[in-house]
Design a protein around this motif. Structure first.
Motif, PDB file in Angstrom:
ATOM      1  N   SER A 295     -33.015 -14.199 -29.929  1.00  0.00           N
ATOM      2  CA  SER A 295     -33.379 -13.988 -31.322  1.00  0.00           C
ATOM      3  C   SER A 295     -34.393 -12.845 -31.386  1.00  0.00           C
ATOM      4  CB  SER A 295     -34.006 -15.249 -31.915  1.00  0.00           C
ATOM      5  OG  SER A 295     -35.249 -15.522 -31.268  1.00  0.00           O
ATOM      6  N   GLU A 296     -34.663 -12.357 -32.576  1.00  0.00           N
ATOM      7  CA  GLU A 296     -35.612 -11.251 -32.732  1.00  0.00           C
ATOM      8  C   GLU A 296     -36.983 -11.619 -32.171  1.00  0.00           C
ATOM      9  OE1 GLU A 296     -37.641  -8.532 -36.298  1.00  0.00           O
ATOM     10  OE2 GLU A 296     -35.983  -9.903 -36.732  1.00  0.00           O
ATOM     11  N   HIS A 297     -37.441 -12.831 -32.497  1.00  0.00           N
ATOM     12  CA  HIS A 297     -38.771 -13.203 -32.036  1.00  0.00           C
ATOM     13  C   HIS A 297     -38.783 -13.563 -30.556  1.00  0.00           C
ATOM     14  CE1 HIS A 297     -42.916 -14.192 -32.279  1.00  0.00           C
ATOM     15  NE2 HIS A 297     -42.710 -15.419 -31.843  1.00  0.00           N
ATOM     16  N   GLY A 298     -37.692 -14.164 -30.071  1.00  0.00           N
ATOM     17  CA  GLY A 298     -37.599 -14.440 -28.642  1.00  0.00           C
ATOM     18  C   GLY A 298     -37.667 -13.157 -27.832  1.00  0.00           C
ATOM     19  N   ASN A 299     -36.986 -12.126 -28.303  1.00  0.00           N
ATOM     20  CA  ASN A 299     -37.007 -10.838 -27.618  1.00  0.00           C
ATOM     21  C   ASN A 299     -38.365 -10.156 -27.730  1.00  0.00           C
ATOM     22  OD1 ASN A 299     -34.364 -11.329 -26.993  1.00  0.00           O
ATOM     23  ND2 ASN A 299     -33.512  -9.867 -28.453  1.00  0.00           N
ATOM     24  N   ALA A 300     -39.042 -10.362 -28.853  1.00  0.00           N
ATOM     25  CA  ALA A 300     -40.388  -9.798 -29.006  1.00  0.00           C
ATOM     26  C   ALA A 300     -41.344 -10.434 -27.999  1.00  0.00           C
ATOM     27  CB  ALA A 300     -40.889 -10.007 -30.434  1.00  0.00           C
ATOM     28  N   ALA A 301     -41.145 -11.720 -27.726  1.00  0.00           N
ATOM     29  CA  ALA A 301     -41.979 -12.400 -26.729  1.00  0.00           C
ATOM     30  C   ALA A 301     -41.725 -11.823 -25.341  1.00  0.00           C
ATOM     31  CB  ALA A 301     -41.699 -13.900 -26.747  1.00  0.00           C
ATOM     32  N   VAL A 302     -40.488 -11.444 -25.047  1.00  0.00           N
ATOM     33  CA  VAL A 302     -40.180 -10.802 -23.772  1.00  0.00           C
ATOM     34  C   VAL A 302     -40.886  -9.454 -23.687  1.00  0.00           C
ATOM     35  CG1 VAL A 302     -38.357  -9.809 -22.331  1.00  0.00           C
ATOM     36  CG2 VAL A 302     -37.965 -11.979 -23.513  1.00  0.00           C
ATOM     37  N   ALA A 303     -40.900  -8.717 -24.793  1.00  0.00           N
ATOM     38  CA  ALA A 303     -41.599  -7.429 -24.808  1.00  0.00           C
ATOM     39  C   ALA A 303     -43.088  -7.621 -24.551  1.00  0.00           C
ATOM     40  CB  ALA A 303     -41.373  -6.727 -26.148  1.00  0.00           C
ATOM     41  N   TYR A 304     -43.654  -8.685 -25.122  1.00  0.00           N
ATOM     42  CA  TYR A 304     -45.064  -9.012 -24.875  1.00  0.00           C
ATOM     43  C   TYR A 304     -45.261  -9.329 -23.394  1.00  0.00           C
ATOM     44  CZ  TYR A 304     -49.649 -11.234 -25.533  1.00  0.00           C
ATOM     45  OH  TYR A 304     -50.982 -11.553 -25.453  1.00  0.00           O
ATOM     46  N   ALA A 305     -44.363 -10.136 -22.831  1.00  0.00           N
ATOM     47  CA  ALA A 305     -44.456 -10.509 -21.419  1.00  0.00           C
ATOM     48  C   ALA A 305     -44.353  -9.282 -20.514  1.00  0.00           C
ATOM     49  CB  ALA A 305     -43.362 -11.517 -21.079  1.00  0.00           C
ATOM     50  N   LEU A 306     -43.543  -8.322 -20.914  1.00  0.00           N
ATOM     51  CA  LEU A 306     -43.400  -7.089 -20.135  1.00  0.00           C
ATOM     52  C   LEU A 306     -44.727  -6.335 -20.068  1.00  0.00           C
ATOM     53  CD1 LEU A 306     -41.698  -4.930 -18.678  1.00  0.00           C
ATOM     54  CD2 LEU A 306     -41.124  -4.003 -20.944  1.00  0.00           C
TER      55      LEU A 306
END
Length: 277
Positions: free
Chosen positions: A11-22
């Motif tokens: 999802s958009e927010h799930g992917n944003a969390a991955v970007a944060y984790a990166l």
């Protein structure tokens, strides 16, 4: 090297969390795993097999597209994300991966009260928090990684010292160059007794130069007091400790932990009773 696991439902927010984790993995010089799961509920073997193949292909394609989009930033940070697609319930898969890969931190998206039934908050993050084994970071909507220069750590002074938590936070902050303010919440304004004062002084002494001081907060509603603090002081991360009894034990009750995660406007770090490191 630290190991970070970011889970997404694409999802958009799930992917944003991955970007944060990166961004976090880059700053920590950590290894990053990115996982997506799939499963079917059908009891018909042929239908289930066929549908599983479709779901698996979609999951792999979606995760590949996400990592492709993040590739330029990953290269700049010196991080090579490792994609993992697994069949099964997400919380079970995440726990298994956490054990097998010695994960130091799990990162999940959290949409808060606007979408409590979404995958990685409704069922998965709630299941992980209730039986927390690995430090878990919940990322609220619109959170942008700004390093962890200012971290807040909620501690109950009437319980045993959580040396594992302190060592874990120290290890993180040593990499990130941040400091931590300890928060102590009381339901009355009585002076600290000897045991509380000893615990308080031990925290400041143990954290040393990584301590940003302490704050005593008086109020009966733990969730509301932490939310108000986060709203006013905007720490980069709010860390809360799970305990086996008394005060923060209530954070493990679904209604309370759900309220705290739903209300938090800053990333929320949930620490297990037995913290690693």
């Amino acid at each position: 090297m630290l190991n970070v696991l970011a889970a997404t439902d694409l999802s958009e927010h799930g992917n944003a969390a991955v970007a944060y984790a990166l961004e976090l993995a880059g700053t920590l010089n950590a290894r990053l795993f990115v996982v997506n799961t799939y499963r079917t509920q059908s009891s018909a073997a042929m239908v289930m097999h066929s549908l599983n193949e479709i779901l698996e292909a979609d999951a792999k394609a979606g995760l590949a597209e996400l990592l492709s989009q993040l590739s330029p930033r990953a290269v700049a940070l010196g991080v090579a994300p490792e994609s993992i697609v697994r069949y099964g319930d997400a919380d079970t898969v995440i726990r298994e991966l956490s054990r097998n890969h010695a994960i130091d931190l799990i990162v999940l998206g959290n949409k808060g009260k606007s979408a409590l039934d979404t995958l990685f908050f409704g069922s998965v993050s709630q299941a992980l928090i209730e039986k927390i084994e690995t430090p878990t970071l919940l990322i609220p909507p619109d959170a942008v990684f700004k390093s962890w220069k200012k971290l807040a750590y909620a501690v109950h002074l009437q319980e045993y010292r959580q040396e594992g938590h302190v060592r874990y936070l120290q290890a993180m902050l040593a990499q990130l160059g941040g400091q931590v303010e300890t928060l102590h919440i009381f339901d009355d304004e009585l002076p600290l007794n000897d045991a509380e004062l000893t615990h308080h002084d031990w925290l400041l002494a143990t954290l040393g130069t990584q301590s940003a001081g302490s704050r005593l907060i008086y109020g009966e509603d733990v969730v509301e007091e932490l939310y108000t603090y986060a709203q006013e002081y905007q720490p980069d991360v709010l860390a809360v400790a799970s305990h086996r009894y008394n005060f923060f034990e209530r954070l493990l009750v679904p209604g309370i932990s759900r309220q705290l995660a739903a209300k938090s406007t800053v990333p929320l770090l949930m620490l297990p009773f037995q913290a690693p490191i």
